[in-house]
Motif scaffolding. Structure first.
Motif, PDB file in Angstrom:
ATOM      1  N   TYR A  31       1.660   6.165   4.212  1.00 42.61           N
ATOM      2  CA  TYR A  31       2.784   5.700   3.418  1.00 42.61           C
ATOM      3  C   TYR A  31       2.304   4.672   2.404  1.00 42.61           C
ATOM      4  N   ALA A  32       2.959   4.635   1.253  1.00 41.27           N
ATOM      5  CA  ALA A  32       2.624   3.663   0.210  1.00 41.27           C
ATOM      6  C   ALA A  32       3.871   3.375  -0.610  1.00 41.27           C
ATOM      7  N   ALA A  33       4.061   2.113  -0.953  1.00 43.99           N
ATOM      8  CA  ALA A  33       5.178   1.737  -1.818  1.00 43.99           C
ATOM      9  C   ALA A  33       4.964   2.268  -3.233  1.00 43.99           C
ATOM     10  N   ASP A  34       3.709   2.409  -3.623  1.00 44.17           N
ATOM     11  CA  ASP A  34       3.361   2.930  -4.951  1.00 44.17           C
ATOM     12  C   ASP A  34       2.487   4.169  -4.756  1.00 44.17           C
ATOM     13  N   VAL A  35       3.122   5.315  -4.677  1.00 46.89           N
ATOM     14  CA  VAL A  35       2.406   6.567  -4.405  1.00 46.89           C
ATOM     15  C   VAL A  35       1.415   6.888  -5.519  1.00 46.89           C
ATOM     16  N   ALA A  36       1.783   6.627  -6.757  1.00 49.73           N
ATOM     17  CA  ALA A  36       0.871   6.913  -7.867  1.00 49.73           C
ATOM     18  C   ALA A  36      -0.407   6.087  -7.739  1.00 49.73           C
ATOM     19  N   ALA A  37      -0.278   4.808  -7.395  1.00 53.33           N
ATOM     20  CA  ALA A  37      -1.467   3.958  -7.223  1.00 53.33           C
ATOM     21  C   ALA A  37      -2.293   4.429  -6.039  1.00 53.33           C
ATOM     22  N   ALA A  38      -1.634   4.813  -4.952  1.00 52.70           N
ATOM     23  CA  ALA A  38      -2.355   5.312  -3.780  1.00 52.70           C
ATOM     24  C   ALA A  38      -3.062   6.626  -4.110  1.00 52.70           C
ATOM     25  N   ALA A  39      -2.401   7.497  -4.861  1.00 51.65           N
ATOM     26  CA  ALA A  39      -3.029   8.767  -5.255  1.00 51.65           C
ATOM     27  C   ALA A  39      -4.262   8.508  -6.104  1.00 51.65           C
TER      28      ALA A  39
ATOM     29  N   TYR B  89       5.563  12.058  -3.166  1.00 51.53           N
ATOM     30  CA  TYR B  89       4.628  12.617  -2.185  1.00 51.53           C
ATOM     31  C   TYR B  89       3.487  13.291  -2.926  1.00 51.53           C
ATOM     32  N   VAL B  90       2.276  13.056  -2.451  1.00 52.25           N
ATOM     33  CA  VAL B  90       1.109  13.775  -2.956  1.00 52.25           C
ATOM     34  C   VAL B  90       0.291  14.229  -1.751  1.00 52.25           C
ATOM     35  N   GLU B  91      -0.480  15.283  -1.969  1.00 54.36           N
ATOM     36  CA  GLU B  91      -1.275  15.806  -0.859  1.00 54.36           C
ATOM     37  C   GLU B  91      -2.645  16.241  -1.356  1.00 54.36           C
ATOM     38  N   PHE B  92      -3.650  15.863  -0.578  1.00 56.49           N
ATOM     39  CA  PHE B  92      -5.036  16.239  -0.838  1.00 56.49           C
ATOM     40  C   PHE B  92      -5.475  17.217   0.241  1.00 56.49           C
ATOM     41  N   ARG B  93      -6.342  18.136  -0.103  1.00 51.61           N
ATOM     42  CA  ARG B  93      -7.061  18.952   0.891  1.00 51.61           C
ATOM     43  C   ARG B  93      -8.504  18.495   0.819  1.00 51.61           C
TER      44      ARG B  93
ATOM     45  N   GLU C 294      -5.350  18.276   5.513  1.00 53.43           N
ATOM     46  CA  GLU C 294      -4.451  17.706   4.530  1.00 53.43           C
ATOM     47  C   GLU C 294      -4.241  16.217   4.783  1.00 53.43           C
ATOM     48  N   LEU C 295      -4.311  15.453   3.700  1.00 51.74           N
ATOM     49  CA  LEU C 295      -3.981  14.039   3.707  1.00 51.74           C
ATOM     50  C   LEU C 295      -2.818  13.869   2.750  1.00 51.74           C
ATOM     51  N   GLY C 296      -1.662  13.511   3.289  1.00 53.08           N
ATOM     52  CA  GLY C 296      -0.468  13.317   2.481  1.00 53.08           C
ATOM     53  C   GLY C 296      -0.146  11.844   2.334  1.00 53.08           C
ATOM     54  N   ILE C 297       0.337  11.466   1.173  1.00 50.84           N
ATOM     55  CA  ILE C 297       0.788  10.095   0.931  1.00 50.84           C
ATOM     56  C   ILE C 297       2.254  10.166   0.551  1.00 50.84           C
ATOM     57  N   ILE C 298       3.077   9.495   1.340  1.00 47.23           N
ATOM     58  CA  ILE C 298       4.531   9.551   1.216  1.00 47.23           C
ATOM     59  C   ILE C 298       5.052   8.196   0.763  1.00 47.23           C
ATOM     60  N   ASP C 299       6.032   8.202  -0.126  1.00 51.01           N
ATOM     61  CA  ASP C 299       6.682   6.964  -0.550  1.00 51.01           C
ATOM     62  C   ASP C 299       7.233   6.247   0.687  1.00 51.01           C
TER      63      ASP C 299
END
Length: 134
Positions: A11-19, A42-46, A53-58
């Motif tokens: 989880y991240a408050a700033d998904v764009a920064a985490a991505a 939400y963004v997801e990496f393989r 999969e590594l997902g980052i959720i708001d």
């Protein structure tokens, strides 16, 4: 019953920064973003040999408020050199959670807290290499 790891969710408050941070760390961009336009929720990496999969959720969508300190389960991602991976993570702005520790012959672990409050583990694991035929 448990057949394999499908998705690790951070989880991240700033998904764009985490991505952006994870793109730098992983050397690849997310393959999936939701929504497709505007700031991502939400963004997801393989990543890795098995395309886990590594997902980052708001953080707004976390099932409960996040604790003030990182904790809980540590998911360890295999790396070929724990010391180098740990140093790189620190160099990118993560903070040490547990410095590299040899757990036995062929097993070394370390963990950090990423800049977004998530616990990220790295591990050299001889069983992983055997299963991956590497």
């Amino acid at each position: 019953m448990l057949r394999g790891l499908t998705t690790v969710s951070f989880y991240a408050a700033d998904v764009a920064a985490a991505a952006s941070w994870y793109s730098e760390l992983l050397g690849t961009e997310p393959y999936f973003t939701r929504p497709a336009a505007g700031p991502p929720a939400y963004v997801e990496f393989r990543i890795g040999d098995h395309q886990h999969e590594l997902g980052i959720i708001d953080s707004r969508f976390a099932p409960r408020p996040r604790p003030a300190e990182a904790g809980g389960a540590v998911v360890y991602w295999h790396v070929d050199d724990v010391e180098a991976a740990f140093a790189r993570l620190l160099g990118l702005g993560a903070t040490a959670y547990e410095k590299p520790v040899e757990r036995g012959p062929g097993f070394v672990t370390a963990s950090v807290v990423d800049p977004f409050g998530n616990l990220l583990g790295v591990m050299y694991n001889q069983h992983y290499l055997r299963m991956s035929n590497r």
